[in-house]
Design a protein around this motif. Structure first.
Motif, PDB file in Angstrom:
ATOM      1  N   GLN A 199       0.828  -1.199   0.000  1.00  0.00           N
ATOM      2  CA  GLN A 199       0.000   0.000   0.000  1.00  0.00           C
ATOM      3  C   GLN A 199       0.866   1.254   0.000  1.00  0.00           C
ATOM      4  N   THR A 200       0.232   2.374  -0.323  1.00  0.00           N
ATOM      5  CA  THR A 200       0.869   3.678  -0.184  1.00  0.00           C
ATOM      6  C   THR A 200      -0.108   4.582   0.548  1.00  0.00           C
ATOM      7  N   LEU A 201       0.171   5.873   0.602  1.00  0.00           N
ATOM      8  CA  LEU A 201      -0.703   6.810   1.296  1.00  0.00           C
ATOM      9  C   LEU A 201      -1.417   7.706   0.299  1.00  0.00           C
ATOM     10  N   ARG A 202      -2.635   8.094   0.662  1.00  0.00           N
ATOM     11  CA  ARG A 202      -3.379   8.994  -0.221  1.00  0.00           C
ATOM     12  C   ARG A 202      -2.880  10.433  -0.122  1.00  0.00           C
ATOM     13  N   ALA A 203      -2.504  10.839   1.089  1.00  0.00           N
ATOM     14  CA  ALA A 203      -2.102  12.239   1.293  1.00  0.00           C
ATOM     15  C   ALA A 203      -1.165  12.338   2.490  1.00  0.00           C
ATOM     16  N   ALA A 204      -0.545  13.493   2.627  1.00  0.00           N
ATOM     17  CA  ALA A 204       0.376  13.738   3.738  1.00  0.00           C
ATOM     18  C   ALA A 204      -0.387  13.864   5.052  1.00  0.00           C
ATOM     19  N   VAL A 205       0.234  13.333   6.126  1.00  0.00           N
ATOM     20  CA  VAL A 205      -0.339  13.431   7.475  1.00  0.00           C
ATOM     21  C   VAL A 205       0.792  13.804   8.432  1.00  0.00           C
ATOM     22  N   HIS A 206       0.488  14.672   9.408  1.00  0.00           N
ATOM     23  CA  HIS A 206       1.510  15.171  10.328  1.00  0.00           C
ATOM     24  C   HIS A 206       1.271  14.687  11.756  1.00  0.00           C
ATOM     25  N   SER A 207       2.326  14.733  12.541  1.00  0.00           N
ATOM     26  CA  SER A 207       2.241  14.437  13.970  1.00  0.00           C
ATOM     27  C   SER A 207       3.196  15.360  14.702  1.00  0.00           C
ATOM     28  N   GLU A 208       3.004  15.479  16.007  1.00  0.00           N
ATOM     29  CA  GLU A 208       3.950  16.262  16.812  1.00  0.00           C
ATOM     30  C   GLU A 208       4.040  15.659  18.207  1.00  0.00           C
ATOM     31  N   LEU A 209       5.271  15.413  18.650  1.00  0.00           N
ATOM     32  CA  LEU A 209       5.527  14.859  19.972  1.00  0.00           C
ATOM     33  C   LEU A 209       6.466  15.784  20.742  1.00  0.00           C
ATOM     34  N   SER A 210       6.261  15.862  22.047  1.00  0.00           N
ATOM     35  CA  SER A 210       7.209  16.545  22.930  1.00  0.00           C
ATOM     36  C   SER A 210       7.754  15.509  23.892  1.00  0.00           C
ATOM     37  N   ILE A 211       9.078  15.331  23.867  1.00  0.00           N
ATOM     38  CA  ILE A 211       9.716  14.331  24.714  1.00  0.00           C
ATOM     39  C   ILE A 211      10.911  14.986  25.407  1.00  0.00           C
ATOM     40  N   ARG A 212      10.812  15.119  26.721  1.00  0.00           N
ATOM     41  CA  ARG A 212      11.893  15.705  27.532  1.00  0.00           C
ATOM     42  C   ARG A 212      12.417  17.014  26.919  1.00  0.00           C
ATOM     43  N   LYS A 213      11.488  17.893  26.626  1.00  0.00           N
ATOM     44  CA  LYS A 213      11.734  19.251  26.136  1.00  0.00           C
ATOM     45  C   LYS A 213      12.115  19.330  24.652  1.00  0.00           C
ATOM     46  N   SER A 214      12.345  18.194  24.001  1.00  0.00           N
ATOM     47  CA  SER A 214      12.569  18.212  22.548  1.00  0.00           C
ATOM     48  C   SER A 214      11.229  18.067  21.834  1.00  0.00           C
ATOM     49  N   ARG A 215      11.109  18.752  20.698  1.00  0.00           N
ATOM     50  CA  ARG A 215       9.884  18.672  19.908  1.00  0.00           C
ATOM     51  C   ARG A 215      10.195  17.916  18.618  1.00  0.00           C
ATOM     52  N   PHE A 216       9.367  16.925  18.292  1.00  0.00           N
ATOM     53  CA  PHE A 216       9.530  16.104  17.094  1.00  0.00           C
ATOM     54  C   PHE A 216       8.315  16.313  16.200  1.00  0.00           C
ATOM     55  N   VAL A 217       8.538  16.914  15.033  1.00  0.00           N
ATOM     56  CA  VAL A 217       7.460  17.192  14.086  1.00  0.00           C
ATOM     57  C   VAL A 217       7.568  16.179  12.953  1.00  0.00           C
ATOM     58  N   GLY A 218       6.627  15.248  12.920  1.00  0.00           N
ATOM     59  CA  GLY A 218       6.680  14.170  11.936  1.00  0.00           C
ATOM     60  C   GLY A 218       5.724  14.388  10.776  1.00  0.00           C
ATOM     61  N   CYS A 219       6.048  13.735   9.666  1.00  0.00           N
ATOM     62  CA  CYS A 219       5.172  13.767   8.496  1.00  0.00           C
ATOM     63  C   CYS A 219       5.394  12.484   7.693  1.00  0.00           C
ATOM     64  N   VAL A 220       4.314  11.900   7.211  1.00  0.00           N
ATOM     65  CA  VAL A 220       4.387  10.804   6.244  1.00  0.00           C
ATOM     66  C   VAL A 220       3.579  11.234   5.029  1.00  0.00           C
ATOM     67  N   GLN A 221       4.113  10.939   3.845  1.00  0.00           N
ATOM     68  CA  GLN A 221       3.437  11.395   2.628  1.00  0.00           C
ATOM     69  C   GLN A 221       3.810  10.509   1.449  1.00  0.00           C
ATOM     70  N   PRO A 222       2.915  10.434   0.456  1.00  0.00           N
ATOM     71  CA  PRO A 222       3.260   9.659  -0.739  1.00  0.00           C
ATOM     72  C   PRO A 222       4.419  10.322  -1.473  1.00  0.00           C
ATOM     73  N   MET A 223       5.330   9.507  -2.013  1.00  0.00           N
ATOM     74  CA  MET A 223       6.512  10.048  -2.682  1.00  0.00           C
ATOM     75  C   MET A 223       6.943   9.070  -3.770  1.00  0.00           C
ATOM     76  N   ALA A 224       7.140   9.581  -4.978  1.00  0.00           N
ATOM     77  CA  ALA A 224       7.421   8.711  -6.115  1.00  0.00           C
ATOM     78  C   ALA A 224       8.863   8.232  -6.173  1.00  0.00           C
ATOM     79  N   ASN A 225       9.808   9.097  -5.803  1.00  0.00           N
ATOM     80  CA  ASN A 225      11.210   8.722  -5.998  1.00  0.00           C
ATOM     81  C   ASN A 225      12.120   9.536  -5.075  1.00  0.00           C
TER      82      ASN A 225
END
Length: 200
Positions: free
Chosen positions: A2-28
């Motif tokens: 499978q692949t993804l239809r569109a981009a989706v984001h997330s955000e986590l805060s862990i011990r004062k660090s911020r992690f901004v995630g994204c998964v998205q369809p990508m051809a190459n």
């Protein structure tokens, strides 16, 4: 797969660090690197822009300065475990001053990607193929009519001792078309693969 239809984001805060995630369809990989460079421009104060691409033979992972194997590879493993292809995962980290250690980094980058995937819409992969169908000249008009009746793209037509049609389309459509045409005129048609690519 499978692949993804569109981009989706997330955000986590862990011990004062911020992690901004994204998964998205990508051809190459070339397209993935453009996205990563844009993220670096969009987040000039970020400590790291880590990424993983799972796209057939172009798969790759990058820790962007984090300790080796603590970011890109774990992100890639998330995509593999979920049987995704043609997908880019990125995580932008803003360092909060507290070191997480190797295990903590692996968990943080893994969780940022996994959390984004929780709300992502997965869709079946559609392999796009390129084939060449060669036929005698007297079948050219008949073959053109058959191609027009199916959802295939005629890329080019060349003529020498025979006429050759370069075709592109979804694997399922091309295979069904070939079976139909071979049933009708199989002994007079020749097929060859011109290449393939994975797309949505």
């Amino acid at each position: 797969m499978q692949t993804l239809r569109a981009a989706v984001h997330s955000e986590l805060s862990i011990r004062k660090s911020r992690f901004v995630g994204c998964v998205q369809p990508m051809a190459n990989r070339a397209a993935a690197l453009q996205v990563v460079e844009q993220l670096r421009r969009d987040h000039p104060n970020a400590a790291h822009v880590c990424w993983a691409l799972h796209a057939g033979g172009q798969s790759a992972a990058n820790d962007d300065g984090e300790p080796g194997g603590t970011a890109g590879r774990p992100m890639l493993e998330v995509l593999r475990r979920q049987e995704l292809d043609g997908v880019l995962a990125t995580v932008v980290r803003y360092f909060g001053g507290v070191k997480l250690g190797a295990g903590g980094l692996v968990r943080a980058y893994t969780d940022a990607v996994a959390q984004a995937l929780l709300s992502a819409e997965k869709v079946p992969m559609n392999r796009q193929l390129r084939w060449t169908c060669t036929a005698p000249f007297e079948l050219e008009d008949w073959l053109r009519r058959q191609l027009q009746a199916h959802d295939v793209t005629l890329l080019a037509v060349s003529r020498a001792d025979t006429v050759a049609f370069d075709l592109a389309g979804a694997e399922s459509v091309l295979r069904a078309l070939r079976a139909q045409l071979d049933t009708a005129r199989g002994a007079r048609l020749r097929w060859s693969a011109a290449g393939d690519a994975i797309t949505r």
